[in-house]
Design a protein around this motif. Structure first.
Motif, short mmCIF file in Angstrom:
data_model
loop_
_atom_site.label_atom_id
_atom_site.label_comp_id
_atom_site.label_asym_id
_atom_site.label_seq_id
_atom_site.Cartn_x
_atom_site.Cartn_y
_atom_site.Cartn_z
N ASP A 39 66.54 54.62 62.81
CA ASP A 39 66.09 53.37 63.45
C ASP A 39 65.92 53.58 64.94
O ASP A 39 66.25 54.63 65.48
CB ASP A 39 67.07 52.21 63.16
CG ASP A 39 68.48 52.50 63.63
OD1 ASP A 39 68.66 52.98 64.77
OD2 ASP A 39 69.42 52.22 62.86
N ASN A 40 65.41 52.54 65.60
CA ASN A 40 65.11 52.63 67.03
C ASN A 40 66.37 52.77 67.88
O ASN A 40 66.36 53.43 68.91
CB ASN A 40 64.29 51.41 67.48
CG ASN A 40 63.54 51.71 68.76
OD1 ASN A 40 62.82 52.69 68.84
ND2 ASN A 40 63.74 50.87 69.76
N ASN A 41 67.48 52.14 67.46
CA ASN A 41 68.72 52.23 68.23
C ASN A 41 69.23 53.67 68.31
O ASN A 41 69.63 54.14 69.38
CB ASN A 41 69.80 51.32 67.66
CG ASN A 41 69.48 49.85 67.86
OD1 ASN A 41 68.76 49.49 68.79
ND2 ASN A 41 70.01 49.01 66.99
N VAL A 42 69.23 54.36 67.19
CA VAL A 42 69.66 55.76 67.17
C VAL A 42 68.69 56.61 67.98
O VAL A 42 69.10 57.45 68.78
CB VAL A 42 69.77 56.29 65.72
CG1 VAL A 42 70.00 57.80 65.70
CG2 VAL A 42 70.88 55.56 64.97
N ALA A 43 67.40 56.37 67.80
CA ALA A 43 66.39 57.13 68.53
C ALA A 43 66.55 56.95 70.04
O ALA A 43 66.52 57.92 70.81
CB ALA A 43 64.99 56.70 68.10
N GLN A 44 66.76 55.71 70.48
CA GLN A 44 66.92 55.41 71.91
C GLN A 44 68.19 56.08 72.46
O GLN A 44 68.18 56.63 73.56
CB GLN A 44 66.98 53.90 72.13
CG GLN A 44 67.04 53.49 73.58
CD GLN A 44 65.75 53.78 74.32
OE1 GLN A 44 64.68 53.43 73.86
NE2 GLN A 44 65.84 54.41 75.47
N ALA A 45 69.26 56.03 71.70
CA ALA A 45 70.53 56.64 72.14
C ALA A 45 70.37 58.15 72.32
O ALA A 45 70.82 58.73 73.32
CB ALA A 45 71.64 56.32 71.16
N ILE A 46 69.75 58.80 71.34
CA ILE A 46 69.56 60.25 71.41
C ILE A 46 68.62 60.60 72.56
O ILE A 46 68.91 61.50 73.37
CB ILE A 46 69.04 60.81 70.07
CG1 ILE A 46 70.13 60.70 69.00
CG2 ILE A 46 68.58 62.26 70.23
CD1 ILE A 46 69.68 61.05 67.60
N ASP A 78 61.42 56.71 53.16
CA ASP A 78 62.05 55.89 54.18
C ASP A 78 61.12 55.73 55.37
O ASP A 78 60.30 56.60 55.66
CB ASP A 78 63.35 56.54 54.69
CG ASP A 78 64.50 56.38 53.73
OD1 ASP A 78 64.70 55.26 53.23
OD2 ASP A 78 65.21 57.38 53.48
N THR A 79 61.29 54.62 56.07
CA THR A 79 60.64 54.43 57.37
C THR A 79 61.60 54.95 58.42
O THR A 79 62.79 54.58 58.43
CB THR A 79 60.32 52.94 57.61
OG1 THR A 79 59.44 52.50 56.58
CG2 THR A 79 59.65 52.74 58.95
N GLU A 80 61.11 55.81 59.28
CA GLU A 80 61.94 56.42 60.30
C GLU A 80 61.27 56.31 61.67
O GLU A 80 60.13 55.85 61.78
CB GLU A 80 62.19 57.90 59.98
CG GLU A 80 62.98 58.12 58.71
CD GLU A 80 63.24 59.58 58.43
OE1 GLU A 80 64.42 59.97 58.42
OE2 GLU A 80 62.27 60.34 58.22
N VAL A 81 61.99 56.73 62.67
CA VAL A 81 61.50 56.78 64.05
C VAL A 81 61.51 58.25 64.46
O VAL A 81 62.55 58.90 64.39
CB VAL A 81 62.39 55.94 64.99
CG1 VAL A 81 61.89 56.04 66.42
CG2 VAL A 81 62.45 54.50 64.52
N MET A 82 60.35 58.76 64.86
CA MET A 82 60.25 60.17 65.23
C MET A 82 60.44 60.34 66.74
O MET A 82 59.89 59.58 67.53
CB MET A 82 58.90 60.76 64.84
CG MET A 82 58.75 62.22 65.25
SD MET A 82 57.11 62.90 64.90
CE MET A 82 57.33 63.29 63.18
N PRO A 104 73.34 60.13 62.80
CA PRO A 104 74.11 59.72 61.63
C PRO A 104 73.79 60.48 60.34
O PRO A 104 74.56 60.41 59.38
CB PRO A 104 73.75 58.24 61.48
CG PRO A 104 72.39 58.12 62.07
CD PRO A 104 72.35 59.13 63.19
N TYR A 105 72.64 61.19 60.29
CA TYR A 105 72.30 61.91 59.06
C TYR A 105 73.21 63.12 58.88
O TYR A 105 73.62 63.76 59.84
CB TYR A 105 70.85 62.42 59.11
CG TYR A 105 69.77 61.38 59.02
CD1 TYR A 105 70.03 60.05 58.72
CD2 TYR A 105 68.46 61.75 59.24
CE1 TYR A 105 69.01 59.12 58.64
CE2 TYR A 105 67.42 60.82 59.16
CZ TYR A 105 67.71 59.51 58.86
OH TYR A 105 66.69 58.59 58.79
#
Length: 131
Positions: A39-46, A78-82, A104-105
């Motif tokens: 999701d966008n939250n994980v993507a933004q954090a990374i 799944d829909t993911e954020v790259m 988280p994966y």
């Protein structure tokens, strides 16, 4: 003093090595790293942490990626954020370790692609951003 064929070849080889190592940019040292997030939250954090730690010069966050893959003997969609991460080869191990710590994966995608060519000003910006 007479030069031998051996000494002439040696001189040419030394000149080639000097040219190779004195190039202003070695394009193979620059990389784009791909990493999909749930999701966008994980993507933004990374992305934020990678730039903050100077492991990436820039991270593009691309939402709405559809991934079809095999996981635990099932076909998943799944829909993911790259994340499209611009970095250098010498940062890869630390970058991958940071992603593995945050992501988280169980097995996050962390794939690097060498940049074959790039604008020298942009490549220089990457170098300067990671100092």
């Amino acid at each position: 003093m007479q030069q031998t064929t051996h000494s002439i070849c040696w001189c040419k080889m030394v000149k080639m090595v000097i040219l190779i190592f004195n190039r202003p940019y070695d394009h193979f040292m620059y990389q784009v790293v791909l990493c999909n997030c749930p999701d966008n939250n994980v993507a933004q954090a990374i992305a934020t942490q990678l730039v903050r730690e100077k492991l990436a010069a820039c991270v593009n966050i691309m939402p709405g990626i559809t991934s079809v893959y095999s996981w635990q003997e099932k076909i998943e969609t799944d829909t993911e954020v790259m994340l499209l991460i611009k970095t250098t080869q010498n940062q890869f191990d630390r970058l991958a370790a940071l992603i593995n710590n945050i992501h988280p994966y169980d097995v996050p995608e962390i794939v690097s692609l060498n940049i074959q060519q790039g604008d020298n000003a942009y490549l220089n910006w990457i170098t300067e951003s990671l100092k």
